[in-house]
Design a protein around this motif. Structure first.
Motif, PDB file in Angstrom:
ATOM      1  N   TYR A   1       0.826  -1.209   0.000  1.00  8.32           N
ATOM      2  CA  TYR A   1       0.000   0.000   0.000  1.00  8.32           C
ATOM      3  C   TYR A   1       0.867   1.269   0.000  1.00  8.32           C
ATOM      4  N   THR A   2       1.896   1.302   0.849  1.00  9.12           N
ATOM      5  CA  THR A   2       2.711   2.515   0.948  1.00  9.12           C
ATOM      6  C   THR A   2       3.523   2.777  -0.307  1.00  9.12           C
ATOM      7  N   GLY A   3       3.960   1.680  -0.977  1.00  8.86           N
ATOM      8  CA  GLY A   3       4.663   1.819  -2.236  1.00  8.86           C
ATOM      9  C   GLY A   3       6.033   2.457  -2.091  1.00  8.86           C
ATOM     10  N   GLU A   4       6.583   2.843  -3.221  1.00  6.98           N
ATOM     11  CA  GLU A   4       7.929   3.417  -3.238  1.00  6.98           C
ATOM     12  C   GLU A   4       7.965   4.828  -2.659  1.00  6.98           C
ATOM     13  N   ASP A   5       6.828   5.535  -2.688  1.00  4.06           N
ATOM     14  CA  ASP A   5       6.821   6.900  -2.167  1.00  4.06           C
ATOM     15  C   ASP A   5       6.509   6.941  -0.670  1.00  4.06           C
ATOM     16  N   PHE A   6       6.321   5.761  -0.051  1.00  2.00           N
ATOM     17  CA  PHE A   6       6.109   5.651   1.390  1.00  2.00           C
ATOM     18  C   PHE A   6       4.955   6.549   1.875  1.00  2.00           C
TER      19      PHE A   6
END
Length: 490
Positions: free
Chosen positions: A426-431
């Motif tokens: 959910y958070t992905g690479e962009d946190f």
């Protein structure tokens, strides 16, 4: 001096009561009184505004020339009658709809003469039921229905649909299926949720549907703020209709699930130390509103979305309800005709749907009329699954993860490992930050996934759990069967 005047007043009252009334008890120990030959029963301790047994006993004694008795004599007589009735056989009382003998069901018309409708797969007729077959309980919510018309040739259904603004034929057949299901005392039916744009006539359509069964005096009402008041309202009538819902709390959602499929409420009886009062309820439920926000998965399985559209031509309230009152006997007669026709048909019960009784009813309706109600019901459940997924970020994340699993493959991890995996996805690479309400522990995640199981299964993702020597695990499997919303029709 006459013999009656020599007897104590309580004996005169007791003798008169046993000669003119039948007394029995229900499973919870409440004692009811039934006038000989009349199907309506009243609790002998009731002080309600619909008329108590104490009042009808006083009126009967006065009119038959026995005189007026004081409260002490009446209390002593009723105490004795109640004690004697507790030794009688148990018999249930019913509101509006009741099972009868030989596979028949009864519909209470709410009339003072006790006339009711007996519905059987071979036909329906109007009669006063045998008090030992059916005992009606009346409350302030029990409205009077008109005598249904005979030989309507089905035109009452067309008249009803002409007065409503249902969006399409699929919605119309689901509304008819719900009405037929509401005439059955033992068939749980999903709750229609009348939705549509502002001005679509949702409240008017809701009133029309419930007044077919509850009479012209019935109406929609606001959802009570606490569960106790909601249960009291549900127990006092047959159809519960809640209007203009804009938000649904978890407690209200759980209460609605219990209303649809049945539950029991137990609380301490008033003016007692250890006795309890039991209230069993399973009632047809109807809801209206534009949007209620996030729908919990367990409630979604018990809802029946009915969409309405704005009418092209507006009518005044007076004109609309005058016409409705005029055609109501024909509408009720046509509904009874169709109910008889549907109950006489044999159909296979779908085994993959939660509300299997209603699904079977839809299959019977299709066999009797060719409406396509079962397909419409499946499509409505699929739409509700979409609504649940759109309102649940965890469900969306699980489906994103499952898209990378090979069909038929399994993934097994502990709940904590799953929480880390899904949180990272959910958070992905962009946190980006986790949303409010996101599971904070493996146990919370496990509970949320259990609640989402039916919704995810409808999208081809199977969630299971178990235990090994190493500990508990959660298993995710992508089904090899194409989910219904991905199937194409050519």
């Amino acid at each position: 001096m006459p013999d009656d005047e020599k007897n104590p007043a309580r004996e005169v009252i007791t003798d008169y009561a046993q000669a003119h009334f039948r007394y029995f008890r229900t499973a919870d120990g409440t004692v009811y009184a039934q006038r000989n030959g009349h199907p309506v029963a009243r609790p002998i301790r009731s002080q309600g505004t619909t008329g108590s047994h104490r009042q009808e006993l006083m009126v009967g004694l006065f009119r038959d020339g026995h005189g007026v008795f004081n409260g002490t004599a009446l209390k002593e007589a009723l105490d004795l009658i109640e004690a004697l009735a507790l030794t009688e056989d148990v018999q249930p009382v019913h509101i509006r709809v009741a099972p009868g003998f030989d596979g028949a069901t009864w519909l209470d018309l709410g009339r003072t003469d006790g006339r009711s409708v007996r519905i059987h797969p071979t036909g329906w007729d109007i009669a006063v039921p045998d008090p030992r077959e059916v005992c009606w309980r009346r409350t302030q919510l029990t409205g009077e229905l008109p005598l249904p018309a005979k030989d309507t040739d089905g035109k009452g259904i067309d008249l009803l649909l002409r007065l409503t603004n249902f969006a399409n034929a699929a919605t119309e057949c689901l509304a008819i299926a719900w009405l037929i299901g509401s005439l059955g005392p033992s068939v749980p039916v999903p709750a229609p949720f009348l939705t549509g744009p502002q001005g679509a006539g949702k409240s008017s359509a809701g009133r029309m549907l419930i007044r077919i069964i509850e009479g012209m005096s019935s109406d929609l009402r606001r959802a009570p703020k606490d569960e106790e008041n909601l249960i009291a309202a549900v127990a006092a009538g047959w159809v519960t209709a809640l209007d203009n819902l804009s938000h649904m709390t978890p407690d209200l959602s759980d209460a609605m699930c219990c209303i649809v499929t049945g539950a029991e409420n137990v609380k301490r009886a008033l003016f007692t130390d250890g006795d309890v009062f039991r209230a069993r309820y399973r009632r047809p439920l109807l809801l209206t509103g534009i949007d209620v926000g996030v729908i919990r998965p367990d409630l979604a399985e018990r809802l029946l979305p009915l969409r309405l559209e704005r009418p092209r031509v507006r009518r005044t309230e007076a004109e609309l309800w005058a016409e409705y009152a005029e055609v109501l006997p024909v509408v009720l007669g046509s509904l009874l005709d169709l109910t008889v026709k549907v109950r006489a048909v044999e159909a296979e019960t779908p085994t993959d749907l939660r509300m299997a009784d209603f699904a079977h009813l839809c299959a019977q309706l299709d066999a009797a009329t060719g409406f396509g109600a079962l397909a419409a019901y499946r499509a409505s459940l699929d739409d509700l699954n979409d609504d649940v997924i759109e309102g649940d970020l965890l469900a969306q994340t699980v489906l994103r993860h499952a898209a990378d699993i090979e069909p038929g493959a399994e993934q097994r991890m502990t709940s904590t490992e799953w929480l880390y995996c899904l949180s990272c996805l959910y958070t992905g690479e962009d946190f980006r930050p986790l949303p409010k309400g996101w599971p904070t522990t493996g146990k919370v995640l496990s509970d949320r996934l259990k609640r989402l199981q039916p919704t995810l299964a409808a999208r081809g993702v199977l969630i299971d759990s178990g235990r090994t020597r190493e500990g508990r695990y959660i298993e995710m499997t992508r089904s090899q069967v194409t989910p219904p919303h991905e199937q194409q029709v050519f």
